[in-house]
Design a protein around this motif. Structure first.
Motif, PDB file in Angstrom:
ATOM      1  N   THR A 124       0.482  -1.018  -0.028  1.00  0.00           N
ATOM      2  CA  THR A 124      -0.715   0.342  -0.100  1.00  0.00           C
ATOM      3  C   THR A 124       0.526   1.265  -0.125  1.00  0.00           C
ATOM      4  O   THR A 124       0.758   1.916  -0.913  1.00  0.00           O
ATOM      5  N   ARG A 148       1.048   4.197  -3.225  1.00  0.00           N
ATOM      6  CA  ARG A 148       1.071   5.361  -2.846  1.00  0.00           C
ATOM      7  C   ARG A 148       2.071   5.781  -3.491  1.00  0.00           C
ATOM      8  O   ARG A 148       2.434   7.417  -3.712  1.00  0.00           O
ATOM      9  N   LYS A 176      -0.878  -2.985  13.784  1.00  0.00           N
ATOM     10  CA  LYS A 176      -1.417  -3.339  13.113  1.00  0.00           C
ATOM     11  C   LYS A 176      -1.399  -4.927  13.168  1.00  0.00           C
ATOM     12  O   LYS A 176       0.159  -5.152  12.412  1.00  0.00           O
ATOM     13  N   LYS A 232      -4.737  -2.941  15.695  1.00  0.00           N
ATOM     14  CA  LYS A 232      -6.164  -3.166  14.680  1.00  0.00           C
ATOM     15  C   LYS A 232      -5.709  -3.645  14.395  1.00  0.00           C
ATOM     16  O   LYS A 232      -4.803  -4.443  13.933  1.00  0.00           O
ATOM     17  N   ARG A 263      -8.617  -4.994  10.503  1.00  0.00           N
ATOM     18  CA  ARG A 263      -9.297  -4.469   9.635  1.00  0.00           C
ATOM     19  C   ARG A 263      -9.835  -5.754   8.835  1.00  0.00           C
ATOM     20  O   ARG A 263      -9.728  -6.847   8.269  1.00  0.00           O
ATOM     21  N   GLU A 320     -12.116  -2.757  12.892  1.00  0.00           N
ATOM     22  CA  GLU A 320     -12.527  -2.307  11.623  1.00  0.00           C
ATOM     23  C   GLU A 320     -12.307  -3.264  11.206  1.00  0.00           C
ATOM     24  O   GLU A 320     -12.814  -3.533  10.261  1.00  0.00           O
ATOM     25  N   GLY A 375     -11.614   6.262   4.336  1.00  0.00           N
ATOM     26  CA  GLY A 375     -12.039   5.210   3.425  1.00  0.00           C
ATOM     27  C   GLY A 375     -11.635   5.957   2.127  1.00  0.00           C
ATOM     28  O   GLY A 375     -12.526   4.958   0.910  1.00  0.00           O
ATOM     29  N   PHE A 415      -7.718   8.474  11.382  1.00  0.00           N
ATOM     30  CA  PHE A 415      -7.808   8.246   9.523  1.00  0.00           C
ATOM     31  C   PHE A 415      -6.237   8.125   9.248  1.00  0.00           C
ATOM     32  O   PHE A 415      -5.176   8.109   9.794  1.00  0.00           O
ATOM     33  N   ALA A 416      -5.563   7.790   8.540  1.00  0.00           N
ATOM     34  CA  ALA A 416      -5.185   7.282   7.412  1.00  0.00           C
ATOM     35  C   ALA A 416      -4.492   8.791   6.615  1.00  0.00           C
ATOM     36  O   ALA A 416      -4.538   9.008   6.697  1.00  0.00           O
ATOM     37  N   ARG A 417      -5.390   7.872   5.421  1.00  0.00           N
ATOM     38  CA  ARG A 417      -5.217   9.169   3.670  1.00  0.00           C
ATOM     39  C   ARG A 417      -5.772  10.821   4.640  1.00  0.00           C
ATOM     40  O   ARG A 417      -5.787  11.504   4.141  1.00  0.00           O
TER      41      ARG A 417
HETATM   42  C1  5MM Z   1      -9.116   1.925   5.604  1.00  0.00           C
HETATM   43  O1  5MM Z   1      -7.711   1.656   5.632  1.00  0.00           O
HETATM   44  C2  5MM Z   1      -7.332   2.264   7.399  1.00  0.00           C
HETATM   45  C3  5MM Z   1      -8.035   3.528   7.319  1.00  0.00           C
HETATM   46  O2  5MM Z   1      -7.586   4.707   6.070  1.00  0.00           O
HETATM   47  P1  5MM Z   1      -8.124   5.421   5.481  1.00  0.00           P
HETATM   48  O3  5MM Z   1      -8.853   6.955   6.730  1.00  0.00           O
HETATM   49  O4  5MM Z   1      -7.004   6.085   4.670  1.00  0.00           O
HETATM   50  O5  5MM Z   1      -9.239   5.127   5.054  1.00  0.00           O
HETATM   51  C4  5MM Z   1      -5.376   2.313   7.254  1.00  0.00           C
HETATM   52  O6  5MM Z   1      -6.037   1.689   8.931  1.00  0.00           O
HETATM   53  C5  5MM Z   1      -5.489   0.878   6.466  1.00  0.00           C
HETATM   54  O7  5MM Z   1      -6.572  -0.119   6.972  1.00  0.00           O
HETATM   55  C6  5MM Z   1      -3.696   1.301   6.754  1.00  0.00           C
HETATM   56  O8  5MM Z   1      -3.355   2.079   5.812  1.00  0.00           O
HETATM   57  C7  5MM Z   1      -3.506  -0.897   6.025  1.00  0.00           C
HETATM   58  O9  5MM Z   1      -3.804  -0.784   4.686  1.00  0.00           O
HETATM   59  P2  5MM Z   1      -2.945  -1.838   4.366  1.00  0.00           P
HETATM   60  O10 5MM Z   1      -4.446  -2.034   3.028  1.00  0.00           O
HETATM   61  O11 5MM Z   1      -1.930  -1.882   4.108  1.00  0.00           O
HETATM   62  O12 5MM Z   1      -3.252  -3.321   5.285  1.00  0.00           O
END
Ligand code: 5MM
Length: 340
Positions: free
Chosen positions: A29, A33, A97, A136, A138, A177, A262, A292-294
Motif C-alpha cells: 500500500t 501511494r 496493525k 488494529k 481491518r 475495524e 476510506g 484516519f490515514a489518507r
Molecule cells: C481503511 O484503511 C485504514 C484507515 O485508512 P483511511 O483513513 O485512509 O481509510 C488504514 O488503517 C488501513 O487499514 C491501513 O492503511 C493499512 O492498509 P493495508 O491495506 O496496507 O493493510
C-alpha cells in the motif's frame, strides 16, 4: 488481562478532542501511494516518511495514538532513536496493525476475508514488549447487487472477535475495524443497511467471544453513498445517517468510535465528523473520534515527494489536518480553517 488498564487505555485513546493516526500501511500500500507521486519505493524512503510523521512538532496535541505497521514498530530515526520512543515522548500511545491482510474468500467471488489469527497470540506478546498498547484488525466488506454475502459478514465478524479476545488477553486494546467500502454505485440507504447488518453481526460475535466492550474501540466507515452513486449526500445527511445507524447497532458500553476515512478527502472527512459531533452532542453514548490515514497524511505526502528539503512544509500540512480533526471532535471545524 487487567480490565482496568484496558478500559483506561481505551478511554485515553478517545479522550478530549484527540484521535488516532493510522500510519500502518503495508509495504504494497505504501509503495502504491509513493509510486503515484514518483517517490522511490525503497525501505529507506518508507522509513524516512515515517520519521517525518513521528517527528512532526505538535502532533501529540491532536493525536492520542498512532497505529504502526510491523516494520515501523521496529524502526528508528536516523539518529538511532526508536520510533516507539519518539511517539511515546510526544505523548502518543503506540499501536500496531496485526492482521496480515484481506485475501480472496473461497467460494465467495468478489469478497475478502482478513487473515492473521495463526500465531497471533505470540505476536501480541512481542508487540506488547515493544511498547504497543493497542492493536488494529481491518475487515473489508464490498457492496454490490448481490454483496455482501452472509458468509462473508459472518466469517469476518468471527475473525474480528477472535482477534479482539486475543488482544484483551494480552492486555492490548483491540481497535475493531469492519470497513464497508465506498466503491460502487450504491445509495446512502444501502450503505446504511449493510453497515448496520455488519455492526450487529460484529457485536454479536464480540459478545459470543467474551470480549469486554468497555475495552475496545470501534473503527467503522461513515455511512456514505458509493463513489459512483449519482446522488451524493450533503454533509448533514451523512452525519445523520451515520450516527443513527451507529445508535441502532453499537452498544453504549463501547467508549469510543474512531472513523476510518476510506478515501474521502481530508476536508470532507473533517466536515462530516464535525457535523456528527455538532448535531449529536448530547445524544450519543460514545465519543466520536477519528482514526484516519489518507485524510490526515495525503497532503503531507504530496508536499514531501521524497525530498528532505520539503520535510518541514509536509509536517505543517500533516499537523494542520490533525488540528482540523481535533476541531471537528469539538464541533468547531469550519471551512475557513482550511485557509490558515
Ligand atoms: C481503511 O484503511 C485504514 C484507515 O485508512 P483511511 O483513513 O485512509 O481509510 C488504514 O488503517 C488501513 O487499514 C491501513 O492503511 C493499512 O492498509 P493495508 O491495506 O496496507 O493493510
Amino acid at each position: 488481562m487487567n480490565a482496568q488498564e484496558l478500559t483506561g487505555t481505551a478511554r485515553t485513546l478517545v479522550a478530549g478532542d484527540k484521535g488516532l493516526l493510522a500510519m500502518d500501511e503495508s509495504i504494497p500500500t505504501c509503495n502504491k501511494r509513493f509510486a503515484r507521486l514518483g517517490i522511490p519505493q525503497t525501505e529507506e524512503a518508507r522509513r524516512a516518511y515515517r520519521e517525518l510523521i513521528v517527528t512532526t512538532p505538535g502532533l501529540g496535541e491532536c493525536i492520542s495514538g498512532a497505529i504502526l505497521y510491523d516494520k515501523t514498530i521496529r524502526q528508528r530515526k536516523k539518529d538511532g532513536t526508536p520510533f516507539v520512543q519518539v511517539i511515546t515522548d510526544a505523548g502518543i500511545i503506540p499501536g500496531i496493525k496485526v492482521d496480515t491482510g484481506a485475501k480472496d474468500m473461497a467460494g465467495h467471488p468478489g469478497e475478502k476475508i482478513t487473515e492473521g489469527l495463526e500465531g497471533l497470540r505470540g505476536r501480541l506478546v512481542e508487540y506488547s514488549q515493544r511498547g504497543a498498547r493497542f492493536a488494529k484488525w481491518r475487515a473489508v466488506i464490498a457492496v454490490g447487487d448481490l454483496l455482501p454475502s452472509r458468509g462473508c459478514i459472518e466469517a469476518n465478524a468471527h475473525a474480528l472477535a477472535r482477534y479482539a479476545a486475543l488482544c484483551q488477553e494480552a492486555g492490548l486494546v483491540p481497535v475493531v475495524e469492519p470497513e464497508v467500502l465506498m466503491d460502487g454505485g450504491h445509495t446512502l440507504k444501502r450503505c446504511c443497511e449493510v453497515t448496520e447488518e455488519v455492526l450487529r453481526t460484529v457485536f454479536n460475535q464480540l459478545y459470543t467471544q467474551r470480549v469486554t466492550l468497555e475495552g475496545i474501540i470501534l473503527k467503522p466507515n461513515m455511512v456514505l453513498p458509493g463513489l459512483t452513486c449519482p446522488k451524493q449526500a450533503a454533509v448533514d445527511e451523512v452525519a445523520d445517517a451515520t450516527v443513527r445507524c451507529l445508535l441502532r447497532a453499537v452498544p453504549a458500553a463501547v467508549p469510543g468510535i474512531a472513523f476510518l476515512s476510506g478515501g474521502q478527502s481530508g476536508e470532507l472527512a473533517s466536515a462530516r465528523l464535525n457535523a456528527m459531533n455538532l448535531r449529536f452532542k448530547s445524544r450519543r453514548p460514545w465519543a466520536l473520534a477519528f482514526s484516519f490515514a489518507r485524510a490526515i497524511q495525503q497532503p503531507a505526502l504530496e508536499i514531501w515527494q521524497g525530498k528532505e528539503a520539503h520535510v518541514l512544509a509536509a509536517q505543517q500540512a500533516l499537523v494542520h489536518r490533525a488540528r482540523c480533526n481535533r476541531a471537528a471532535r469539538r464541533g468547531e471545524y469550519n471551512a475557513a480553517m482550511e485557509g490558515t
